[in-house]
Design an enzyme around this catalytic site. Structure first.
Site, PDB file in Angstrom:
ATOM      1  N   ASN A  44      -1.690   2.150  -8.420  1.00  0.00           N
ATOM      2  CA  ASN A  44      -0.618   1.164  -8.373  1.00  0.00           C
ATOM      3  C   ASN A  44      -0.135   0.977  -6.944  1.00  0.00           C
ATOM      4  OD1 ASN A  44       1.812  -0.410  -9.612  1.00  0.00           O
ATOM      5  ND2 ASN A  44       2.754   1.098  -8.273  1.00  0.00           N
ATOM      6  N   GLU A  45      -0.343  -0.211  -6.405  1.00  0.00           N
ATOM      7  CA  GLU A  45       0.247  -0.697  -5.151  1.00  0.00           C
ATOM      8  C   GLU A  45      -0.173   0.077  -3.902  1.00  0.00           C
ATOM      9  OE1 GLU A  45       4.483  -1.231  -5.617  1.00  0.00           O
ATOM     10  OE2 GLU A  45       4.222  -2.951  -6.962  1.00  0.00           O
TER      11      GLU A  45
END
Length: 824
Positions: free
Chosen positions: A438-439
């Protein structure tokens, strides 16, 4: 084979780091005076709370009062008796299904091993250590924060959000605090423990993978791991069944000591396919594996599998490159939300809690959840329920918002984790995508953290996924796509210009992302939830406790800023909560309808977030106590399979209809201009055919041609009617709600009991004047509402199903019901 559960009551004691071993707490005869009772599965915080040694960390500012817990080392201890025949079996193993996180294990005073990953099971051979009669098992957990900070001091600082040392540990990253969660890093035996004894061999992971799927047949690769103690000839029988339909295949093999793997293929004719919610049935096959040797059944395992194909279509088009999931060849618009762990204290997440949340997702017309990369790989029951309900899963691996080590010791830990996770979860048809993190890519590109860790998401993880699970696509990160990881032209996108970067929600109308995997807008929880974590003197928006329970930097300030853009800001706390909840709902409705109008130029939108891990002001639709916010109902209507949507485009108004079903729909569209007192100023009716799985622009009217003379009291209304039933309705004002002149409506309700038990009622609601965000509630008790926070036009009857927790009568419910709305 014999299996003994070691769940249940253990003993627990905390020590200052290093003191437990100095005192010999691992020895079999160590005195346990002063130890407290603990529950396994469990975590230390829950046992301290149960024993009255800490206050509730979720109340007030108590999170800060329990910080000392993470700084201690914690020792678990249990005695158990074993019969001699079990001890004399060929193999005896202890299986820890989850240890959180930095643990050392002793059995009968002898060190068995150490662990450093909470996400995977740990199996220890204790054949030489067990004995008939009394045995003593001891587990020490080192302080997670001290351990990680020591590693950081040796290896160097990494850049990451919130608490940077966390990236060195394979522990749930959110537990160190996030912008919606408290800092409560736990320690404990958080999943089950069992002792397994067997002769000759046992089964490990089993799998049935649909490698190719068509309507005529499916080629299913079946496989099994076999752990053998000695060399032996064996037979493995694979069986797939659906009702009376049965496929079986046996394989003879010679087992060697250690782990053996066997695989073959089964051809299934005219397979019963698994479909997402809303597109077909969730057919599941029973998959059984039997291991036989030396003339007897040695082991047997079973699970369920679904036969379906998954394709991620990325093809060049006029806007860049598509990002469309196809299930069984059918393009699916993905409607859903992001899932975070359902509690800061994971052993409290029961099957019932999973089921309640997943049912609410289905009832909100969702078909996808994204398992976010800062949480956990959920319990098996979660995925079983998603299989049954047709909820597709976008599954991150557990890396989030930071750079991660690329040294050999860390990579080996990750390899083991990924192998275990994929082998455990690959049978679930609901999982349609593995995602690396994630990210991490987006943050590295933006300079928020460094680039280290890309080797994990670009080489280590995808190589394992390709080898162990070729049935679903892999995606390196979220968001990810092209030179810009958060591109609107290709890949998936996190739409955070709205809210996080201070843009108002009308900015959603400019976002042409191809797949919106995160977008969100904060709203407070239900007032009863607020009352559960506050004292009366704390119940105002800027109290220290309220701000402590909003973990985003300047979260409270954003609530005021965005409320002021749309509504008249009030100082009355209950009204502030109500308006902020409605504002959240309007924001999400705006984004969802925009992206659905673009179907399949945008092919999905996933709200951040569906649930909470503690009582908090956050982006969730459902608060910690499973109470839906106003936004939940806005989203439910916006995700309706058949949708009519109104949007202002320049100097005109356009009407779109969206059909997510796989058949054409014929119906009638009503288009009106109406005043708040009920006067109809303009009305059009038209028959329409809505093609299957499509979005269609059906009306385009110039404002100059519509009889709107007072934008503060007149609005545009569209209704979609199919089979003589209103399936979707939408209202558009040309002014912000703060500038409307809304008269006080006279809202009337009628109640009719519709079951024999006094728990289900039909409530009819009508009004003489336009009523905005009509909310039904109860003076006492709680209930479930089929719809709520809805706009109601004059002289139209709205029917709501109300289900009460306790039996009552129509008359008593009518007296107990409250009705509120927003008016000037």
């Amino acid at each position: 084979m014999k299996i003994i559960s070691l769940d249940g009551v253990w003993l627990l004691r905390g020590f200052k780091p290093g003191k437990g071993e100095e005192e010999g707490a691992y020895t079999a005869d160590y005195k346990v005076d002063g130890w407290i009772k603990a529950k396994v599965p469990g975590v230390v915080h829950l046992d301290l709370l149960e024993n009255g040694l800490i206050p509730d960390p979720f109340y007030g500012l108590n999170e800060e009062e329990v910080r000392w817990v993470e700084e201690m080392e914690w020792w678990y201890r249990r005695e158990f008796d074993l019969p001699e025949d079990l001890v004399n079996m060929d193999a005896v193993e202890i299986h820890f299904m989850g240890l959180d996180t930095f643990a050392t294990i002793w059995l009968n005073g002898v060190k068995v091993g150490e662990t450093d990953n909470m996400f995977i099971p740990w199996v220890f051979d204790v054949k030489k250590l067990v004995k008939p009669g009394r045995n003593v098992l001891v587990v020490k957990f080192a302080s997670p924060t001290k351990t990680l900070e020591e590693i950081e001091a040796k290896k160097g600082k990494m850049r990451a959000a919130f608490y940077p040392p966390r990236v060195y540990g394979r522990k749930a990253q959110y537990s160190f605090g996030w912008d919606w969660g408290p800092r409560l890093p736990t320690s404990g035996i958080w999943r089950s423990v069992k002792l397994i004894a067997y002769n000759t061999a046992r089964l490990g992971h089993i799998a049935a993978l649909p490698l190719s799927v068509s309507e005529e047949s499916a080629n299913v690769q079946v496989e099994a791991e076999i752990y053998a103690v000695k060399e032996i000839s064996a037979k493995v029988t694979f069986e797939l069944s659906y009702g009376e339909e049965r496929y079986e295949k046996s394989v003879q093999l010679r087992l060697e000591p250690g782990c053996n793997e066997i695989r073959t293929d089964i051809k299934v004719l005219r397979p019963k396919l698994w479909w997402p919610h809303g597109y077909g049935p969730q057919n599941l096959y029973q998959f059984n594996v039997r291991l036989e040797g030396e003339g007897e059944l040695l082991d047997e395992k079973s699970t369920r599998i679904g036969i379906r194909s998954v394709e991620l279509v990325q093809e060049p088009d006029e806007e860049g490159k598509s990002f469309i999931f196809k299930i069984n060849g059918v393009p699916i618009f993905c409607k859903g939300a992001n899932w975070i762990p359902a509690d800061s204290f994971l052993p409290r997440v029961t099957k019932e809690r999973y089921e309640a949340l997943l049912n609410m997702a289905i009832e909100a017309n969702m078909n996808m959840l994204r398992i976010w990369g800062g949480g956990i790989y959920e319990d098996d029951i979660f995925y079983d329920l998603c299989d049954e309900k047709g909820i597709m899963i976008w599954h991150d691996f557990m890396f989030a918002c930071g750079e991660y080590p690329e040294e050999g010791w860390f990579i080996e830990n990750v390899k083991r984790e990924v192998k275990e996770v994929v082998k455990r979860l690959r049978n679930h048809p609901s999982i349609i995508l593995w995602c690396g993190d994630n990210e991490n890519e987006w943050g590295a590109k933006g300079g928020w953290w460094g680039p280290r860790g890309r080797i994990l998401s670009h080489r280590i993880i995808p190589d394992i996924c390709a080898r162990l699970d070729p049935t679903r696509p892999y995606w390196p990160s979220s968001p990810y796509g092209g030179d810009d990881p958060n591109s609107p032209h290709e890949g998936d996108r996190h739409s955070w210009n709205v809210w996080s970067f201070w843009r108002d929600y009308k900015e959603y109308l400019n976002d042409t992302g191809r797949f919106i995997s995160e977008f969100g807008f904060q709203g407070p929880p239900d007032m009863r939830t607020i009352e559960a974590f506050t004292a009366p003197e704390d119940r105002w928006p800027q109290s220290k406790v309220m701000e402590h329970h909003n973990k985003m930097v300047e979260g409270t300030e954003r609530l005021f800023r965005f409320l002021a853009a749309h509504y008249r800001v009030t100082c009355e706390f209950g009204e502030f909560v109500h308006l902020a909840q409605v504002n959240q709902g309007e924001a999400l409705k705006t984004g969802i309808e925009h992206w659905r109008r673009r179907k399949f130029r945008t092919s999905g939108c996933l709200i951040w977030q569906i649930n909470d891990c503690w009582p908090v002001i956050s982006w969730s639709l459902i608060d910690y106590y499973l109470r839906p916010k106003a936004a939940y109902y806005f989203v439910k209507r916006a995700f309706s399979p058949l949708l009519v949507s109104l949007v202002r485009e320049g100097d005109g108004i356009a009407v779109y209809v969206v059909n997510d079903e796989l058949e054409e729909k014929k119906g009638k569209l009503e288009f009106l201009v109406q005043s708040v007192d009920g006067e109809i100023l303009h009305k059009e009716e038209m028959s329409i055919n809505i093609p299957a799985n499509s979005s269609l622009r059906v009306i385009d009217r110039s404002l100059s041609n519509l009889p709107i003379s007072d934008t503060s009291t007149q609005y545009v209304l569209a209704r979609l009617i199919v089979n003589n039933r209103v399936v979707s309705e939408n209202i558009l004002f040309l002014e912000e709600p703060k500038h409307l002149k809304l008269p006080r409506p006279n809202i009337r309700i009628e109640v009719e009991q519709v079951d024999s038990e006094g728990r289900k009622f039909l409530v009819r609601v009508r009004t003489d004047k336009y009523a905005k965000a009509v909310k039904l509630g109860l003076k006492e008790g709680e209930a479930k509402y089929s719809d709520n926070y809805f706009d109601l036009t004059p002289d139209v009857v709205k029917e709501i199903i109300v289900e009460t927790k306790e039996p009552t009568t129509a008359r008593r419910l009518r007296r107990n019901l409250t009705v509120t709305s927003i008016y000037s």
